[in-house]
Each structure stands twice: as structure tokens, then as C-alpha cells.
Design an enzyme around this catalytic site. Sequence first.
Site, PDB file in Angstrom:
ATOM      1  N   ASP A 107      93.827  49.833  96.654  1.00 11.62           N
ATOM      2  CA  ASP A 107      92.814  50.879  96.523  1.00 11.62           C
ATOM      3  C   ASP A 107      92.316  51.249  97.912  1.00 11.62           C
ATOM      4  O   ASP A 107      91.165  51.009  98.257  1.00 11.62           O
ATOM      5  CB  ASP A 107      91.696  50.369  95.613  1.00 11.62           C
ATOM      6  CG  ASP A 107      90.825  51.488  95.069  1.00 11.62           C
ATOM      7  OD1 ASP A 107      91.266  52.649  95.075  1.00 11.62           O
ATOM      8  OD2 ASP A 107      89.701  51.186  94.653  1.00 11.62           O
ATOM      9  N   VAL A 108      93.199  51.856  98.710  1.00  9.08           N
ATOM     10  CA  VAL A 108      92.831  52.263 100.064  1.00  9.08           C
ATOM     11  C   VAL A 108      91.942  53.493  99.985  1.00  9.08           C
ATOM     12  O   VAL A 108      92.331  54.529  99.455  1.00  9.08           O
ATOM     13  CB  VAL A 108      94.086  52.564 100.920  1.00  9.08           C
ATOM     14  CG1 VAL A 108      93.695  53.075 102.292  1.00  9.08           C
ATOM     15  CG2 VAL A 108      94.968  51.336 101.031  1.00  9.08           C
ATOM     16  N   LYS A 109      90.717  53.349 100.480  1.00 15.17           N
ATOM     17  CA  LYS A 109      89.766  54.453 100.571  1.00 15.17           C
ATOM     18  C   LYS A 109      88.730  54.087 101.617  1.00 15.17           C
ATOM     19  O   LYS A 109      88.580  52.919 101.982  1.00 15.17           O
ATOM     20  CB  LYS A 109      89.116  54.749  99.223  1.00 15.17           C
ATOM     21  CG  LYS A 109      88.347  53.594  98.611  1.00 15.17           C
ATOM     22  CD  LYS A 109      87.822  53.966  97.234  1.00 15.17           C
ATOM     23  CE  LYS A 109      87.101  52.783  96.594  1.00 15.17           C
ATOM     24  NZ  LYS A 109      86.551  53.150  95.295  1.00 15.17           N
ATOM     25  N   ASN A 123      86.354  51.164 101.275  1.00 13.18           N
ATOM     26  CA  ASN A 123      86.919  49.819 101.303  1.00 13.18           C
ATOM     27  C   ASN A 123      87.396  49.389 102.685  1.00 13.18           C
ATOM     28  O   ASN A 123      88.052  48.363 102.808  1.00 13.18           O
ATOM     29  CB  ASN A 123      88.084  49.711 100.315  1.00 13.18           C
ATOM     30  CG  ASN A 123      87.616  49.784  98.882  1.00 13.18           C
ATOM     31  OD1 ASN A 123      86.431  49.677  98.595  1.00 13.18           O
ATOM     32  ND2 ASN A 123      88.546  49.987  97.980  1.00 13.18           N
TER      33      ASN A 123
END
Length: 188
Positions: A1-3, A6
Amino acid sequence: DVKSENILLGENLCAKIADFGLSKDGPELNETHVITQVKGTPGYLDPEYYDTLQLTQKSDVYSFGVVLLEVLCGRPAIDQKLPKDKVNLAKWVTGIMLKNDQLEQIVDQKIVGTISPHPLMIFCSIALKCLAENRVERPSMEEVLSDLEQELEYVHGSISSAGLSAESSDDESYHDASSRLVRPGEGK
């Protein structure tokens, strides 16, 4: 969940990834992807992941491209307060850059004039390569890192050779740099 939410910045602005709530075990040695139900944060989802349910390393590259655009544009991946054509950052930027190379329309106004056009165009080009619709056309994360490091070295070299002004050593005008922009679908 690359965002962006994060990615934590530690000592010396060293980035660290956090929140592995949606992480999956990687593919087995003889597999190239993991099949899963569509999960993730709107605005960061790889279009091929959404269509095929196949999660690959290139899905993370797409998401990281969105993070790069957030830095460049100074806005979130999804902003419901904007007009419909601007709500999704990745779609908005790729649409503008594919149509008319209007980098000044997308760059955060807080940084316009503080960075020479050449590094901005390269940064945008790297982000756009990450956002290629077809994951095969996206670079690996290692290639993205290498491209960003090379551009950082270029910027530091320009600043050093020009005293304190990268602008004075930049031989390319904005339009010269934009003519070399690599757009999604044009390869790595």
C-alpha cells in the site's frame, strides 16, 4: 500500500515505509504475480491491478509514481473538492502532459521559480514513466531510484558549478527540456 501517508521521514530525511496492513506475501519463485481481491487506496491503485486482480512489483511502481506527482503538484492523489477532470491526480497530470506538455499547469506554485525547468521536467518524466498504463512499460523500482539519484547528482553538480544558482548553469530552456519528456507508453 504505497502512498504518501505511509512514507515516514526519519533521521536525515531517510524515508521508511510504514503500514503493511494490506501487504501480501510475494509470488512464489515460479510465479510473477499474486492474485487478490482489489484493495488499496483510491488514486494509488495500479489500473492493471484493478482490472486483472494481479498484484506485481510494478503495482508498487505505479503507486510510487503517484507519490512523486503529489510532491511535484503539492496536492493529494484524490481531491473531491476539485472539478471532476482534476479529482484524480494521476489521470489529470497524464492527460495534461500527453496533450500539451504544460508542466507549469501542474507544478505546485510554491516551487515554481525556485527550481530550474530541467530538473522539474526530469522529475515529472520519471513520475510519468511509473504511471504507464501497461505495467511492462513501467521501470523497476531500482530503475526509478537510479534515475532519481542521477538527477539529484545533476542538480547538486549544477549548484556547485554555478556557485549558488542552478539556473545559471542550466543551458536548456523549459521548452528544450520538455521536448525530451518521456510520456507514459513511450518506454522506460
